[in-house]
Enzyme design. Sequence first.
Site, PDB file in Angstrom:
ATOM      1  N   ASP A  62     -64.814 -63.681  82.647  1.00 36.49           N
ATOM      2  CA  ASP A  62     -64.742 -62.222  82.794  1.00 36.49           C
ATOM      3  C   ASP A  62     -66.167 -61.671  82.785  1.00 36.49           C
ATOM      4  O   ASP A  62     -66.436 -60.592  82.269  1.00 36.49           O
ATOM      5  CB  ASP A  62     -63.897 -61.587  81.683  1.00 36.49           C
ATOM      6  CG  ASP A  62     -63.419 -60.176  82.074  1.00 36.49           C
ATOM      7  OD1 ASP A  62     -63.515 -59.828  83.259  1.00 36.49           O
ATOM      8  OD2 ASP A  62     -62.964 -59.438  81.203  1.00 36.49           O
ATOM      9  N   HIS A 122     -64.252 -61.035  72.501  1.00 30.55           N
ATOM     10  CA  HIS A 122     -63.039 -60.428  73.047  1.00 30.55           C
ATOM     11  C   HIS A 122     -61.787 -60.862  72.299  1.00 30.55           C
ATOM     12  O   HIS A 122     -60.834 -60.112  72.201  1.00 30.55           O
ATOM     13  CB  HIS A 122     -62.876 -60.837  74.518  1.00 30.55           C
ATOM     14  CG  HIS A 122     -63.728 -60.044  75.442  1.00 30.55           C
ATOM     15  ND1 HIS A 122     -65.055 -60.330  75.643  1.00 30.55           N
ATOM     16  CD2 HIS A 122     -63.447 -58.963  76.214  1.00 30.55           C
ATOM     17  CE1 HIS A 122     -65.548 -59.462  76.522  1.00 30.55           C
ATOM     18  NE2 HIS A 122     -64.596 -58.628  76.872  1.00 30.55           N
ATOM     19  N   HIS A 173     -56.581 -61.838  80.832  1.00 27.37           N
ATOM     20  CA  HIS A 173     -57.168 -61.815  79.478  1.00 27.37           C
ATOM     21  C   HIS A 173     -56.147 -61.442  78.376  1.00 27.37           C
ATOM     22  O   HIS A 173     -56.103 -60.346  77.883  1.00 27.37           O
ATOM     23  CB  HIS A 173     -58.445 -60.973  79.391  1.00 27.37           C
ATOM     24  CG  HIS A 173     -58.433 -59.631  80.056  1.00 27.37           C
ATOM     25  ND1 HIS A 173     -57.495 -58.665  79.790  1.00 27.37           N
ATOM     26  CD2 HIS A 173     -59.278 -59.092  80.967  1.00 27.37           C
ATOM     27  CE1 HIS A 173     -57.758 -57.593  80.513  1.00 27.37           C
ATOM     28  NE2 HIS A 173     -58.826 -57.827  81.237  1.00 27.37           N
ATOM     29  N   GLU A 217     -58.359 -56.879  90.354  1.00 25.82           N
ATOM     30  CA  GLU A 217     -57.861 -56.469  89.029  1.00 25.82           C
ATOM     31  C   GLU A 217     -57.770 -54.942  89.037  1.00 25.82           C
ATOM     32  O   GLU A 217     -58.734 -54.244  88.788  1.00 25.82           O
ATOM     33  CB  GLU A 217     -58.838 -56.970  87.963  1.00 25.82           C
ATOM     34  CG  GLU A 217     -58.361 -56.752  86.543  1.00 25.82           C
ATOM     35  CD  GLU A 217     -59.417 -57.108  85.503  1.00 25.82           C
ATOM     36  OE1 GLU A 217     -59.156 -56.870  84.321  1.00 25.82           O
ATOM     37  OE2 GLU A 217     -60.504 -57.609  85.880  1.00 25.82           O
ATOM     38  N   ALA A 274     -56.211 -55.387  76.410  1.00 29.92           N
ATOM     39  CA  ALA A 274     -55.630 -54.388  77.318  1.00 29.92           C
ATOM     40  C   ALA A 274     -54.133 -54.582  77.536  1.00 29.92           C
ATOM     41  O   ALA A 274     -53.616 -54.511  78.645  1.00 29.92           O
ATOM     42  CB  ALA A 274     -56.373 -54.379  78.664  1.00 29.92           C
TER      43      ALA A 274
END
Length: 383
Positions: free
Chosen positions: A294, A272, A232, A143, A236
Amino acid sequence: MPSNKSVSDAPITQFINCRILRDHKLQREDLWVREGRILDPEKLFFDEQGYADKHVDCEGSIIAPGFIDVQINGGYGIDFSQASEDVNGGVSFVAKKILEHGVTSFCPTLVTSPPAIYHKVLPQINVHNGGQHGAGVLGFHLEGPFISVEKKGAHPEQYLRTFQSGGIKDLMEAYGSLENVAMVTLAPELASSQSVVRELSQRGITVSLGHSVANLSQAEEAVQNGASFITHLFNAMLPFHHRDPGIVGLLTSDQIPAGRAVYYGMIADGIHTNPAALRIAHRAHPSGLVLVTDAITAMGLPPGRHTLGQQVIEIQGLHAYVAGCSVEEALEAASLHPAQLLGISNKKGNLDYGSDADLVLLDDGLNVNATYISGEEVWRKGP
């Protein structure tokens, strides 16, 4: 005495008194296993006149395919992105501990790091099957570091990179090798990223879009070039906007090539991603949901210092936050969908005849009671 001389001397295990997840629904059926694979009982009875050597009474449990975690950065004090002297020991330790969460295979995930870290860590871990020693490793998920400065999140800015040489050469400079790499997350708006997406896809490496300010057309172009995952979702990346929904818009895009699917990872911990956002995504594209932990170094450590770090999806989390989604859909989002994403659903992520007997036994509250890899018990909850 062997159950069936004609085909194999290997013992046959019959799981009884269970509900098994098959064809998208829970069915009251027994499950038969031989030599680590799921057996077709009809062939066993009629072609081989075989029978079970061993019975496992599941006491009404659900049997689902073992969970597959495609994004886990460490846990229990181990950080996969740290070049310790014993990288293998750290990965093995986490692999053993996650069995109690029903995870039977996973992708150790490295966040943005300097080249020296990749060059040291990547050669030390080979793809391997799980067993008594722990969950199997399907390959690394890298990542970064080819991600957006604006959406770097917790990634260290000084190590972010762009494709200066125009593609695969940059990857090799950063990573050293693509051996044992299952997935790369990158930002598709970076110059030359589309040729990298194509090259990685041709090598059989899953390309994920994330940590990005890409607009929808850039994201669609990446999918047309072979990208198939969103790291995710909602986190982001640019927030959804009705004029340009950005990467989020891939969930309902009409520009996805025929026969191709886009999957999206969601951290279902209620922190999240608001559960309402998770429900919107799931209703828009239920077959693409992939549950990821995660998880970070703090997973499994006592709470207190790392409140955000307690983000392992214990399966209770899956139960609590995938509201609006059936039990079957939640279980498939942790097993079938990640297997499809990685191109391994011919052997993992389902309970079809011939598939690997990687299993998780759960109660009705979706608490893990036992975990099996290749038909062998590797973890069981204490009395």
